[in-house]
Design a protein around this motif. Sequence first.
Motif, mmCIF file in Angstrom:
data_model
loop_
_atom_site.group_PDB
_atom_site.id
_atom_site.type_symbol
_atom_site.label_atom_id
_atom_site.label_comp_id
_atom_site.label_asym_id
_atom_site.label_seq_id
_atom_site.Cartn_x
_atom_site.Cartn_y
_atom_site.Cartn_z
ATOM 1 N N GLY A 94 35.121 50.195 58.191
ATOM 2 C CA GLY A 94 35.322 50.231 56.742
ATOM 3 C C GLY A 94 35.604 48.886 56.113
ATOM 4 N N TRP A 95 35.398 47.790 56.855
ATOM 5 C CA TRP A 95 35.658 46.454 56.335
ATOM 6 C C TRP A 95 34.362 45.736 55.977
ATOM 7 C CZ3 TRP A 95 40.173 44.181 54.974
ATOM 8 C CH2 TRP A 95 41.365 44.735 55.461
ATOM 9 N N ASN A 96 34.374 45.015 54.858
ATOM 10 C CA ASN A 96 33.271 44.127 54.487
ATOM 11 C C ASN A 96 33.846 42.749 54.180
ATOM 12 O OD1 ASN A 96 31.798 46.851 52.730
ATOM 13 N ND2 ASN A 96 31.058 45.996 54.651
ATOM 14 N N VAL A 97 33.160 41.724 54.647
ATOM 15 C CA VAL A 97 33.581 40.341 54.406
ATOM 16 C C VAL A 97 32.461 39.645 53.628
ATOM 17 C CG1 VAL A 97 34.178 38.142 55.465
ATOM 18 C CG2 VAL A 97 35.021 40.280 56.475
ATOM 19 N N ARG A 98 32.807 39.152 52.426
ATOM 20 C CA ARG A 98 31.799 38.608 51.508
ATOM 21 C C ARG A 98 32.114 37.163 51.153
ATOM 22 N NH1 ARG A 98 31.906 41.487 45.910
ATOM 23 N NH2 ARG A 98 33.569 39.967 45.544
ATOM 24 N N PHE A 99 31.063 36.350 51.084
ATOM 25 C CA PHE A 99 31.176 34.952 50.675
ATOM 26 C C PHE A 99 30.307 34.779 49.434
ATOM 27 C CE2 PHE A 99 30.588 30.426 50.646
ATOM 28 C CZ PHE A 99 31.724 29.904 51.255
ATOM 29 N N ARG A 100 30.881 34.224 48.344
ATOM 30 C CA ARG A 100 30.153 34.198 47.080
ATOM 31 C C ARG A 100 30.388 32.897 46.316
ATOM 32 N NH1 ARG A 100 30.880 39.345 43.083
ATOM 33 N NH2 ARG A 100 32.853 38.323 42.564
ATOM 34 N N LYS A 101 29.372 32.478 45.554
ATOM 35 C CA LYS A 101 29.472 31.285 44.705
ATOM 36 C C LYS A 101 28.807 31.574 43.363
ATOM 37 C CE LYS A 101 29.795 26.750 43.680
ATOM 38 N NZ LYS A 101 29.326 26.808 42.275
ATOM 39 N N LYS A 102 29.583 31.460 42.279
ATOM 40 C CA LYS A 102 29.047 31.611 40.925
ATOM 41 C C LYS A 102 28.583 30.248 40.440
ATOM 42 C CE LYS A 102 32.178 35.454 39.931
ATOM 43 N NZ LYS A 102 33.394 35.898 39.203
ATOM 44 N N GLU A 103 27.443 30.214 39.761
ATOM 45 C CA GLU A 103 26.845 28.929 39.412
ATOM 46 C C GLU A 103 27.718 28.075 38.492
ATOM 47 O OE1 GLU A 103 23.272 29.016 37.121
ATOM 48 O OE2 GLU A 103 23.930 30.656 35.828
ATOM 49 N N ASN A 107 34.273 26.705 42.820
ATOM 50 C CA ASN A 107 34.915 27.222 44.034
ATOM 51 C C ASN A 107 34.085 28.355 44.625
ATOM 52 O OD1 ASN A 107 35.675 29.707 42.627
ATOM 53 N ND2 ASN A 107 37.274 28.493 41.654
ATOM 54 N N TYR A 108 34.398 28.664 45.866
ATOM 55 C CA TYR A 108 33.807 29.810 46.543
ATOM 56 C C TYR A 108 34.799 30.965 46.479
ATOM 57 C CZ TYR A 108 30.877 26.180 48.706
ATOM 58 O OH TYR A 108 30.041 25.116 48.926
ATOM 59 N N GLU A 109 34.289 32.183 46.442
ATOM 60 C CA GLU A 109 35.131 33.374 46.500
ATOM 61 C C GLU A 109 34.955 34.032 47.863
ATOM 62 O OE1 GLU A 109 34.132 35.966 43.295
ATOM 63 O OE2 GLU A 109 34.946 34.643 41.743
ATOM 64 N N LEU A 110 36.050 34.147 48.601
ATOM 65 C CA LEU A 110 36.041 34.788 49.917
ATOM 66 C C LEU A 110 36.748 36.131 49.771
ATOM 67 C CD1 LEU A 110 35.723 31.673 50.327
ATOM 68 C CD2 LEU A 110 37.015 31.913 52.437
ATOM 69 N N THR A 111 36.013 37.220 49.953
ATOM 70 C CA THR A 111 36.581 38.545 49.709
ATOM 71 C C THR A 111 36.556 39.389 50.981
ATOM 72 O OG1 THR A 111 35.897 38.496 47.387
ATOM 73 C CG2 THR A 111 36.413 40.655 48.333
ATOM 74 N N TYR A 112 37.723 39.947 51.288
ATOM 75 C CA TYR A 112 37.893 40.832 52.444
ATOM 76 C C TYR A 112 38.217 42.218 51.877
ATOM 77 C CZ TYR A 112 38.681 36.145 54.334
ATOM 78 O OH TYR A 112 38.574 34.806 54.650
ATOM 79 N N LYS A 113 37.332 43.173 52.099
ATOM 80 C CA LYS A 113 37.452 44.466 51.426
ATOM 81 C C LYS A 113 37.476 45.621 52.435
ATOM 82 C CE LYS A 113 35.203 45.251 47.586
ATOM 83 N NZ LYS A 113 34.150 45.545 46.578
ATOM 84 N N LYS A 114 38.431 46.537 52.238
ATOM 85 C CA LYS A 114 38.527 47.765 53.051
ATOM 86 C C LYS A 114 38.171 48.954 52.173
ATOM 87 C CE LYS A 114 39.792 50.409 56.612
ATOM 88 N NZ LYS A 114 39.024 51.611 56.235
ATOM 89 N N ARG A 115 37.261 49.783 52.655
ATOM 90 C CA ARG A 115 36.783 50.929 51.876
ATOM 91 C C ARG A 115 37.254 52.246 52.488
ATOM 92 N NH1 ARG A 115 31.733 47.851 50.916
ATOM 93 N NH2 ARG A 115 31.503 47.596 48.660
ATOM 94 N N TYR A 116 37.517 53.208 51.585
ATOM 95 C CA TYR A 116 37.854 54.574 51.982
ATOM 96 C C TYR A 116 36.987 55.550 51.177
ATOM 97 C CZ TYR A 116 42.127 52.679 54.101
ATOM 98 O OH TYR A 116 43.014 51.974 54.871
ATOM 99 N N PRO A 117 36.246 56.427 51.834
ATOM 100 C CA PRO A 117 35.480 57.420 51.080
ATOM 101 C C PRO A 117 36.412 58.416 50.393
ATOM 102 C CG PRO A 117 35.390 57.897 53.434
ATOM 103 C CD PRO A 117 36.073 56.566 53.301
ATOM 104 N N ILE A 118 36.049 58.826 49.201
ATOM 105 C CA ILE A 118 36.806 59.857 48.477
ATOM 106 C C ILE A 118 36.045 61.169 48.633
ATOM 107 C CG2 ILE A 118 37.624 60.621 46.211
ATOM 108 C CD1 ILE A 118 37.971 57.674 45.473
ATOM 109 N N ILE A 119 36.656 62.120 49.316
ATOM 110 C CA ILE A 119 35.997 63.384 49.650
ATOM 111 C C ILE A 119 36.278 64.430 48.566
ATOM 112 C CG2 ILE A 119 35.658 65.134 51.436
ATOM 113 C CD1 ILE A 119 35.023 62.264 52.325
ATOM 114 N N ASN A 120 35.216 65.015 48.037
ATOM 115 C CA ASN A 120 35.334 66.085 47.026
ATOM 116 C C ASN A 120 36.217 65.690 45.844
ATOM 117 O OD1 ASN A 120 33.717 67.840 48.579
ATOM 118 N ND2 ASN A 120 35.497 68.497 49.777
ATOM 119 N N GLY A 121 36.166 64.416 45.479
ATOM 120 C CA GLY A 121 36.917 63.951 44.317
ATOM 121 C C GLY A 121 38.416 63.854 44.514
#
Length: 289
Positions: A94-103, A107-121
């Motif tokens: 459930g982890w995603n690691v993202r590297f991003r640069k806006k023009e 600076n660079y944005e380093l994002t570490y994200k943990k996701r959880y599915p939401i079941i039946n709302g």
Amino acid sequence: MNVLKTWKKVTASIMLSIMTLGSGLTVLETPQASAAANAVPAYEVKFLAKPEAVLNADGKPNSDVLQTLGLDSSPRAIGVEYFDTDSLGLDEQGWNVRFRKKEDKNNYELTYKKRYPIINGDVEAALTLANQEGFDASDDNYEAEIDWGYGKQTLSFSNTKKVDAITSGAQLPSDSKALEMLLDKLPGKLKNWSASNWGKQQLSASRAYGPITFERYEGTWNGQEMTLEVWPILNEAGTGVENIVEVSFKTDDASTVSGLRAQLMQLLENENWLLPGDGLKTQLILERY
């Protein structure tokens, strides 16, 4: 003799009562530890749009879309890539690691994200599970958010760090340099997620998925900050790219998000722009690159 025995019994009884009372007072004076409350998430409402209906031949949104959604005609370019192992070990947990640069940023944005599915709302169930795994209202390092798409919701916790850029525009550094930065800023929750140094080992063995440069158009719709993004993602056959178009807005107001979402969906349906279905850009990128 009987009087002495009786007095001893009475004295013992009094002492026992005092000890019991004292014990009770001790319990009352001890503060009870309380668990931290569940996090309070913000919302991001996201819908996919039909590329052939909203984009011109050059891949730019047409004038009707820009006007209807209140978007500026000049986009911002953003370079992005994700890091994971060949077997997608981070994503599997459930982890995603993202590297991003806006023009327009230095600076660079380093994002570490943990996701959880939401079941039946059931948002509360997802928040409670996240709480049990360490993501609660007391953690200021992670931003809680619910992505609410066409048919499903996903709870996420994001930790974003910024590092001075060594490239210009939306250009990203070399993969090895980006990975070096990501490892340097690795947060403790991911580092020791399922075992000591698990996250560090996973990320150390990772490679880049991407890069992709997408365009973001920003504006205001119905009092909300509206965004339209055009992502040129490698097609399933690997022979070219296909444009993924996403329309979204963010709000902290849980009481109005449902009504605003319904209004936006109705607008997109009325214009025949809505692409019914959910699509997670991250998953497409991890599958195709």
